[in-house]
Design an enzyme around this catalytic site. Sequence first.
Site, short mmCIF file in Angstrom:
data_model
loop_
_atom_site.label_atom_id
_atom_site.label_comp_id
_atom_site.label_asym_id
_atom_site.label_seq_id
_atom_site.Cartn_x
_atom_site.Cartn_y
_atom_site.Cartn_z
N SER A 1 -10.11 -1.15 6.54
CA SER A 1 -9.14 -0.47 5.54
C SER A 1 -8.57 -1.63 4.73
O SER A 1 -8.54 -2.18 3.73
CB SER A 1 -7.87 0.75 5.25
OG SER A 1 -9.27 2.01 5.50
N LYS B 1 0.57 -0.97 -0.35
CA LYS B 1 -0.29 -0.06 -0.35
C LYS B 1 0.87 1.08 0.32
O LYS B 1 2.36 1.06 0.57
CB LYS B 1 -0.45 0.47 1.42
CG LYS B 1 -1.73 0.82 1.43
CD LYS B 1 -3.10 0.78 3.05
CE LYS B 1 -4.04 2.22 2.66
NZ LYS B 1 -4.80 1.71 3.08
N SER C 1 -9.87 2.10 2.41
CA SER C 1 -8.90 2.24 1.34
C SER C 1 -8.22 1.44 1.26
O SER C 1 -7.25 1.94 -0.29
CB SER C 1 -8.36 3.76 2.46
OG SER C 1 -7.19 2.75 3.63
#
Length: 484
Positions: free
Chosen positions: A176, A77, A152
């Site tokens: 997330s 990420k 996310s």
Amino acid sequence: MNHLTIQELRQLLITKQISSVELTRATLQRIREADAKVQSYVTVTDELALEQAKRADERIAKNENVTPLTGIPFAMKDCISTRGVRTTCSSKILESYIPQYDATVTNKLNDAGAVLVGKTNMDEFGMGSSTENSAFPATKNPWDLTRVPGGSSGGSAAALSANLATFAIGEDTGGSVRQPASFCGVTGIKPTYGRVSRYGLISLVSSFDSIGPFARDAYDCATVLEHIAGHDEKDSTTYQSPVPNYTSTINKPVKGMKLGIPKEYFVAGMDAGVESAIQEAIRQYEKLGMEIHEVSLPHTKYGLPVYYLLLFAEASSNLARFDGTRFGLSVSENAKDAIDIYLQTRRAGFGDEVKRRMMLGAYALSAGYYDAYYLKAQKVRTLLRRDFESAFASCDVLLAPISPTTAFKIGEKTDDPLEMYLSDIYTVATNPAGVPALALPCGFSKDMPVGLQLIGKHLDEATLFQVGHAYQQVTDWHKKLPPL
Ligand code: GLN
């Protein structure tokens, strides 16, 4: 090769049936072919990946320091610092920011010999549930390209689901990791707060943020967590206690263990298809010999407001560091003074959702409202934590849905922030409480994946993996591949 598990690839690597360079090339090739559609990567690190793969092959050839992750391609990420590789948080303000140092997680994966193939798209600074709040093009769900991958960490989940990496690292502040895992049909864990070092993670909410892996099954997640968890002197909130060998206890039978079903998580508003997949999973656990108990988490209804209030407050403080003088973007055209540089940079660099949350946070922290909002939310946070503590007095693990719906359409909720926040209703309470939760695929509703979460006691990831693995031994939802 692209859809195999870490465990399977590891066998092929150590018996020299394949090399890490071959595996990495195949992954990069697949990214070139499929990621134009999915758009899960913000940056692909071709050269670095092939270099790391070559070194992994040397380690394997010499049989030196070979770990289960040596030579395995992974995605990260884009809020986790990678030295020399830009780290954007999917924000314009960090679009060209190149960290000078590695996050502890990056270091650990590097030491284990894993191969970084790229950095993945996310909602800007982790703010969102669909990966649409990104300065880059929105990531698509590999199961249906007109739908969101969740957020996310949507880029990491989509990359794994589309076989563009063998595992992926995400970060979970309020869901997330779990929600995109559920939307994309992959396994993922939000570890106990403090189990994995946050050093080098660009903070959203310093007291909630937990870095955790996505992988093809609970076994692979356990393998990755073993390598990234542990005490770090650079993060004083990490636990001192040693990291258990999760994979060594993962095969223990679950018979006789107590599974709690929080009644507040089964209320009107859940999709019928989601609900029936979850109920079926509960029956599956019953067949495996677990005792099913209804439990109550009475403060659940305050989870969402407490989570968002504290998030706004902490995020507004954390994001103050992006002012055009230290990291990334700096807009100083005709600036009269420093304040002018801060204002111009922040106006141009942050997206709408980030600005909205910073304004709300500054408001909640302001002198007149601090007691009424921030302090109050901190008190209710303690009640949320106690809810979990008392539920765990009578059961080993809790089972709950992750999201009331499957992946929604791109654009469906972008005009209504409250609608978007509501989709986090089942995931946000665990983060203020700090407890770990494992997301597992458990079926489909109208051809879209459904996920469930197992919530555990503080530092009891071992039980989550054990209970998750038991389910994956008798079901094959985690083996389904998207049509893409
Ligand atoms: N959807 C949540 C939010 O918008 C989750 C964020 C996260 O876990 N990083 O805040």
